[in-house]
Scaffold this motif. Structure first.
Motif, mmCIF file in Angstrom:
data_model
loop_
_atom_site.group_PDB
_atom_site.id
_atom_site.type_symbol
_atom_site.label_atom_id
_atom_site.label_comp_id
_atom_site.label_asym_id
_atom_site.label_seq_id
_atom_site.Cartn_x
_atom_site.Cartn_y
_atom_site.Cartn_z
ATOM 1 N N LYS A 1 0.847 -1.198 0.000
ATOM 2 C CA LYS A 1 0.000 0.000 0.000
ATOM 3 C C LYS A 1 0.882 1.247 0.000
ATOM 4 C CE LYS A 1 -2.008 -1.536 3.735
ATOM 5 N NZ LYS A 1 -2.891 -1.738 4.911
ATOM 6 N N TYR A 2 0.408 2.279 -0.711
ATOM 7 C CA TYR A 2 1.140 3.540 -0.794
ATOM 8 C C TYR A 2 0.215 4.697 -0.418
ATOM 9 C CZ TYR A 2 4.583 0.793 -3.375
ATOM 10 O OH TYR A 2 5.503 -0.163 -3.741
ATOM 11 N N TYR A 3 0.691 5.510 0.490
ATOM 12 C CA TYR A 3 -0.054 6.673 0.965
ATOM 13 C C TYR A 3 0.769 7.929 0.698
ATOM 14 C CZ TYR A 3 -2.581 3.115 3.682
ATOM 15 O OH TYR A 3 -3.307 2.016 4.075
ATOM 16 N N ILE A 4 0.083 9.079 0.611
ATOM 17 C CA ILE A 4 0.775 10.361 0.450
ATOM 18 C C ILE A 4 0.104 11.391 1.357
ATOM 19 C CG2 ILE A 4 -0.685 11.130 -1.477
ATOM 20 C CD1 ILE A 4 1.876 12.442 -2.673
ATOM 21 N N THR A 5 0.886 12.341 1.825
ATOM 22 C CA THR A 5 0.318 13.396 2.667
ATOM 23 C C THR A 5 -0.671 14.235 1.868
ATOM 24 O OG1 THR A 5 2.372 14.616 2.205
ATOM 25 C CG2 THR A 5 2.153 13.591 4.369
ATOM 26 N N LYS A 6 -1.693 14.692 2.561
ATOM 27 C CA LYS A 6 -2.787 15.411 1.920
ATOM 28 C C LYS A 6 -2.374 16.837 1.546
ATOM 29 C CE LYS A 6 -6.296 12.820 4.488
ATOM 30 N NZ LYS A 6 -7.394 12.882 5.482
ATOM 31 N N LYS A 7 -3.151 17.428 0.667
ATOM 32 C CA LYS A 7 -2.934 18.837 0.327
ATOM 33 C C LYS A 7 -3.087 19.681 1.588
ATOM 34 C CE LYS A 7 -4.969 20.392 -3.376
ATOM 35 N NZ LYS A 7 -6.014 20.673 -4.401
ATOM 36 N N GLY A 8 -2.158 20.615 1.770
ATOM 37 C CA GLY A 8 -2.234 21.509 2.915
ATOM 38 C C GLY A 8 -1.721 20.918 4.209
ATOM 39 N N TRP A 9 -1.069 19.755 4.187
ATOM 40 C CA TRP A 9 -0.549 19.171 5.424
ATOM 41 C C TRP A 9 0.545 20.064 5.997
ATOM 42 C CZ3 TRP A 9 4.148 16.217 6.589
ATOM 43 C CH2 TRP A 9 5.149 16.394 5.630
ATOM 44 N N ASP A 10 0.790 19.946 7.277
ATOM 45 C CA ASP A 10 1.806 20.747 7.947
ATOM 46 C C ASP A 10 3.063 19.904 8.120
ATOM 47 O OD1 ASP A 10 3.420 22.293 9.544
ATOM 48 O OD2 ASP A 10 1.867 22.791 11.011
ATOM 49 N N PRO A 11 4.142 20.192 7.348
ATOM 50 C CA PRO A 11 5.349 19.364 7.437
ATOM 51 C C PRO A 11 6.117 19.522 8.737
ATOM 52 C CG PRO A 11 5.744 21.255 6.024
ATOM 53 C CD PRO A 11 4.279 21.276 6.365
ATOM 54 N N ASN A 12 5.694 20.457 9.577
ATOM 55 C CA ASN A 12 6.378 20.676 10.854
ATOM 56 C C ASN A 12 5.655 20.026 12.025
ATOM 57 O OD1 ASN A 12 8.594 22.381 9.918
ATOM 58 N ND2 ASN A 12 6.992 23.850 9.422
ATOM 59 N N GLN A 13 4.667 19.181 11.721
ATOM 60 C CA GLN A 13 3.949 18.439 12.748
ATOM 61 C C GLN A 13 4.227 16.945 12.600
ATOM 62 O OE1 GLN A 13 2.107 19.723 15.301
ATOM 63 N NE2 GLN A 13 2.816 21.726 14.576
ATOM 64 N N PRO A 14 4.158 16.173 13.695
ATOM 65 C CA PRO A 14 4.401 14.730 13.601
ATOM 66 C C PRO A 14 3.482 14.073 12.579
ATOM 67 C CG PRO A 14 4.338 15.428 15.898
ATOM 68 C CD PRO A 14 3.895 16.609 15.092
ATOM 69 N N LEU A 15 4.001 13.084 11.862
ATOM 70 C CA LEU A 15 3.231 12.392 10.838
ATOM 71 C C LEU A 15 2.142 11.546 11.493
ATOM 72 C CD1 LEU A 15 3.131 11.926 7.761
ATOM 73 C CD2 LEU A 15 4.563 9.914 8.120
ATOM 74 N N ALA A 16 0.907 11.743 11.036
ATOM 75 C CA ALA A 16 -0.245 11.038 11.622
ATOM 76 C C ALA A 16 -1.122 10.477 10.512
ATOM 77 C CB ALA A 16 -1.050 11.986 12.508
ATOM 78 N N ARG A 17 -1.976 9.513 10.867
ATOM 79 C CA ARG A 17 -2.879 8.915 9.894
ATOM 80 C C ARG A 17 -3.754 9.940 9.199
ATOM 81 N NH1 ARG A 17 -1.480 5.376 13.458
ATOM 82 N NH2 ARG A 17 -1.646 3.120 13.119
ATOM 83 N N ALA A 18 -4.186 10.930 9.962
ATOM 84 C CA ALA A 18 -5.073 11.951 9.405
ATOM 85 C C ALA A 18 -4.395 12.761 8.309
ATOM 86 C CB ALA A 18 -5.563 12.885 10.506
ATOM 87 N N ASN A 19 -3.040 12.720 8.252
ATOM 88 C CA ASN A 19 -2.301 13.449 7.220
ATOM 89 C C ASN A 19 -2.239 12.687 5.906
ATOM 90 O OD1 ASN A 19 0.122 14.116 9.771
ATOM 91 N ND2 ASN A 19 -1.578 15.434 9.201
ATOM 92 N N LEU A 20 -2.599 11.389 5.921
ATOM 93 C CA LEU A 20 -2.297 10.500 4.800
ATOM 94 C C LEU A 20 -3.549 10.039 4.064
ATOM 95 C CD1 LEU A 20 0.279 8.310 6.733
ATOM 96 C CD2 LEU A 20 0.843 9.927 4.915
#
Length: 348
Positions: free
Chosen positions: A131-150
């Motif tokens: 499976k391949y996921y990508i961060t959503k439009k407008g994600w904050d790269p200075n915050q910890p990576l979370a499921r809600a970002n992907l």
């Protein structure tokens, strides 16, 4: 004959060769079981993952993963299962990989659309899916990576088959976003409850219309000058992958770089005009267009007058410097910019 005597008599009749064979068979069986439960490992080699770039010294201060990029293993069934938010990149095993900011990791530049993702498996394993996921439009790269970002953009079901050591997938990377994004690859194992996690830091290029470049530095001004120096200020630029630095040009030649939004150019000649431009550089090395040019004149007065301030009240005879020129107030004034208002007269 007692039971113990019977048992000893039977053992005495067993061939030593048979005993050795049984021991060997037991050892092989244990090795197979261990391999099935513990030896599946792998990493994404193209585009190079964060973990792999640690082993290549393109990423630094990575901890133990530098020596085993193939070992980012954690509970599977992502996203309902798997490592906790904030620990996805390191799988709960390599905490250094969980650090997240716009500038922390080296980035691979890729274009949106069809891309090839290549895994190198140091120990193949019966596979459920990829499976391949990508961060959503407008994600904050200075915050910890979370499921809600992907969000999921590509997947392959292997149905329990065991792959070769090299696995290649063709995936269509979204074309509706640009700049710094994180791609997460998940290798779900079929006959263990675990999975392997690999994050890729990418500079995603889409559109080709300049939208991926940093914004142009604006509001370039010179708040103060001396006979041999000029100080410049400007408004910060922005970029989806972060601003690395600014380049300052005098009369078309690069004279300095700074990570802030001000710069003092020294070693100049008194009573001389210089023209400055500023451009921004992002963390991938992309450069903005140059700012509007600003011409500034060094002072020729033995006195150094304060820089003009919009909020300050001035009365007749007060002198200030603004963009390299000394001005004198002809009457009471506040908020009227020297050079653009009749209340000020240039005196040098």
């Amino acid at each position: 004959m007692t039971d113990s005597r019977i048992w000893n008599h039977m053992l005495s009749k067993v061939s030593p060769l048979f005993v050795a064979f049984a021991a060997l068979l037991l050892g092989v069986t244990c090795m197979v079981v261990f391999a099935e439960t513990a030896s599946a490992h792998g990493y994404i080699e193209a585009p190079a993952s964060r973990a792999l770039q640690c082993s290549q010294d393109l990423n630094t201060n990575c901890g133990q993963v530098k020596y085993e990029p193939q070992s980012v293993e954690a509970p599977g069934s992502f996203p309902s299962g798997g490592p906790a938010d904030g620990h996805i990149a390191g799988g709960g095993v390599f905490p250094e990989l969980d650090a997240q900011s716009a500038t922390r990791w080296n980035k691979v530049t890729i274009n949106g659309g069809t891309n090839t993702f290549k895994w190198h498996l140091t120990a193949p394993h019966a596979t459920k899916e990829w499976k391949y996921y990508i961060t959503k439009k407008g994600w904050d790269p200075n915050q910890p990576l979370a499921r809600a970002n992907l969000e999921l953009f590509c997947s392959f079901n292997d149905g329990g088959a065991t792959p070769s050591n090299k696995v290649t997938h063709q995936c269509s990377v979204p074309t509706d976003r640009s700049g710094y994004h994180v791609i997460l690859g998940v290798w779900e194992i079929a006959n263990t409850p675990n999975a392997f996690y690999q994050v890729i830091d990418v500079n995603l290029v889409n559109g080709g219309s300049g939208e991926d470049l940093p914004t142009v530095p604006a509001n370039v001004v010179s708040p103060s000058q001396t006979k041999t120096s000029v100080t410049l200020n400007w408004s910060a630029s922005s970029s989806a992958i972060g601003i690395k630095e600014y380049e300052v040009y005098r009369n078309g030649q690069l004279v300095g770089k700074t990570t802030g939004t001000s710069y003092t150019d020294s070693g100049l000649t008194a009573n001389t005009s210089y023209t400055y431009t500023v451009l921004a550089v992002d963390t991938a090395g992309n450069k903005s267009s140059s700012s509007s040019a600003l011409t500034v004149k060094t002072s020729n007065d033995s006195s150094v007058y304060p820089a003009w301030e919009a909020s300050k009240v001035y009365v007749t005879g007060n002198r200030v410097t603004h963009n390299g020129v000394v001005y004198e107030a002809r009457w009471w004034t506040q908020g009227e910019e020297p050079g653009n208002a009749d209340v000020w007269v240039a005196v040098n």
